[in-house]
Design an enzyme around this catalytic site. Structure first.
Site, PDB file in Angstrom:
ATOM      1  N   LYS A 188      34.204  41.240  40.196  1.00  0.00           N
ATOM      2  CA  LYS A 188      34.414  41.680  38.695  1.00  0.00           C
ATOM      3  C   LYS A 188      34.483  40.678  37.742  1.00  0.00           C
ATOM      4  O   LYS A 188      34.502  39.389  38.175  1.00  0.00           O
ATOM      5  CB  LYS A 188      35.602  42.703  38.635  1.00  0.00           C
ATOM      6  CG  LYS A 188      35.450  44.036  39.794  1.00  0.00           C
ATOM      7  CD  LYS A 188      34.332  44.783  39.382  1.00  0.00           C
ATOM      8  CE  LYS A 188      34.298  46.402  39.552  1.00  0.00           C
ATOM      9  NZ  LYS A 188      34.501  46.621  41.129  1.00  0.00           N
ATOM     10  N   ILE A 189      34.510  40.930  36.551  1.00  0.00           N
ATOM     11  CA  ILE A 189      34.625  39.800  35.435  1.00  0.00           C
ATOM     12  C   ILE A 189      35.616  38.879  35.630  1.00  0.00           C
ATOM     13  O   ILE A 189      35.603  37.815  35.185  1.00  0.00           O
ATOM     14  CB  ILE A 189      34.386  40.566  34.089  1.00  0.00           C
ATOM     15  CG1 ILE A 189      33.951  39.532  33.125  1.00  0.00           C
ATOM     16  CG2 ILE A 189      35.751  41.369  33.634  1.00  0.00           C
ATOM     17  CD1 ILE A 189      32.986  39.989  31.812  1.00  0.00           C
TER      18      ILE A 189
END
Ligand SMILES: *Cc1c(COP(=O)(O)O)cnc(C)c1O
Length: 389
Positions: A188-189
């Site tokens: 994820k980011i």
């Protein structure tokens, strides 16, 4: 050539220091200063109380339970999502009902939802919850969704696993429904290697989720339980990583957007590769750079793009396979589905890590361009000389 992955962790300056503090102080379990600081920083960012959990999936599970989802209930989910949005619905004995997405956001179609809820209200069979997912860093169109859910008294849960840092009309995704769930999985980011966060409008609900996440042990020293719980709490070690990652979130968002727009510009003259819709109402983080392939224009199918990249040791992936096409959900109700199917069939995610170098990105671009031009030359040799129609 070194393998280039879709999305890998990208540490900042302070993560290791916070992890070291956990070791130095021996706060190595599910209590400690990193957890307190991580939750305080997250709350300062999104404006709601929160509890840090072992996964985003756990946050969705606890969120659905907070909203009273149980045996025999129905939960509306977009068909176009990752399976983790939906598995917790089944764990609670409830049944997902799938709805199609809209092309403007790739997320839950507000008009379809309005029709669906009106029809269900007419037969007195409203769903217990509407679960909204914000895919690939783009917000769903929340205002009409919240309005129609409020009209029929249906609660909203936001799966913001892919939307840490995403805004809708200036508001953080995950904070507009009754409950929101975020993920800090490794791809994820930002990441805690694995982790999640639950937020809720009602602080008492957050306390309840925290209680459930630690085996629902009643106060007191004697292991007494009146409710069923889970072992879902994040550790103080991993919360240290989360603390550091939150400090660099805005930089990560900026870089992911830069990468997506670089691809868009580099493919513009090629034709046949269109960047995922960027709805005007929000900040799309472009967690992943997702493109739609128009085979006739590009000269390559989606799968040919993926194969060409793989041959050069570059990872790319299709868009999520819609839930109504999953063998697991054969026979489940789905309203619409053509948009989700088209996005799945033509969608490709390119390497998008925020720590990817410009040279690495140029490598991806060069492979795609070369494969497209080569295929066009074979399909229509005249095209090479610019005389094709
Ligand atoms: C990653 C993801 C989840 C699950 O998060 P985990 O932290 O991996 O459990 C849920 N929903 C969506 C849409 C996701 O992409």
């Amino acid at each position: 050539m070194k393998r280039l992955y879709l999305s890998v962790p990208h540490m900042g300056e302070n993560e290791e220091r916070y992890v070291h503090e956990a070791f130095a102080s021996n706060w190595l379990s599910t209590v400690g200063p990193n957890l307190d600081a991580f939750e305080a920083a997250f709350t300062a960012r999104v404006g709601l109380p929160c509890v840090a959990l072992g996964t985003g999936t756990a946050a969705i599970h606890l969120g659905l339970r907070l909203l009273g989802v149980g045996e025999g209930d129905e939960v509306v989910c977009p068909s176009l999502t990752f399976i983790a949005s939906v598995n917790p619905v089944s764990w609670l004995g409830a049944r997902p009902v799938f709805l199609d997405s809209d092309r403007a956001s790739w997320n839950l179609d507000p008009n379809l939802l309005a029709d669906f809820l009106a029809k269900r209200a007419a037969v007195n069979r409203l769903p217990k919850v509407v679960e909204v997912v914000h895919l690939y860093g783009q917000s769903a169109d929340m205002d009409p969704i919240l309005e129609v859910c409020a009209r029929w008294g249906v609660a909203v849960l936001e799966d913001a696993a892919e939307a840490v840092g995403t805004l809708y009309k200036g508001r953080p995704c995950g904070t507009m429904g009754a409950v929101g769930a975020y993920s800090f999985n490794g791809n994820k980011i930002i990441t805690t290697t694995g982790g999640g966060m639950l937020v809720a409008q009602n602080p008492e609900w957050v306390s309840r989720a925290r209680f459930w996440s630690q085996q629902a042990r009643d106060p007191g020293v004697a292991y007494e339980h009146t409710q069923m719980g889970y072992n879902y709490r994040l550790s103080n070690v991993l919360a240290g990583i989360g603390r550091g990652q939150l400090e660099v979130l805005d930089q990560r968002v900026a870089r992911r957007r830069e990468i997506a727009f670089r691809y868009r510009d580099a493919f513009a003259d090629l034709g046949g590769l269109e960047l995922m819709a960027q709805a005007s109402y929000g900040l799309h983080t472009n967690w992943l750079s997702v493109f739609l392939v128009d085979e006739a224009k590009l000269g390559l199918s989606r799968d040919e793009v993926i194969r060409a990249l793989d041959a050069e040791n570059i990872e790319s992936r299709p868009v999520w396979k819609p839930m109504h096409l999953q063998p697991l959900f054969a026979g489940y109700e789905c309203h619409g589905g053509a948009v989700a199917e088209d996005l799945f069939r033509r969608g490709v995610c390119f390497p998008s890590s925020s720590n990817m170098t410009a040279t690495e990105q140029e490598r991806v671009i060069a492979v795609v361009r070369a494969a497209a031009l080569k295929s066009r030359a074979v399909r229509s040799p005249a095209a090479l000389h610019g005389s094709a129609p």
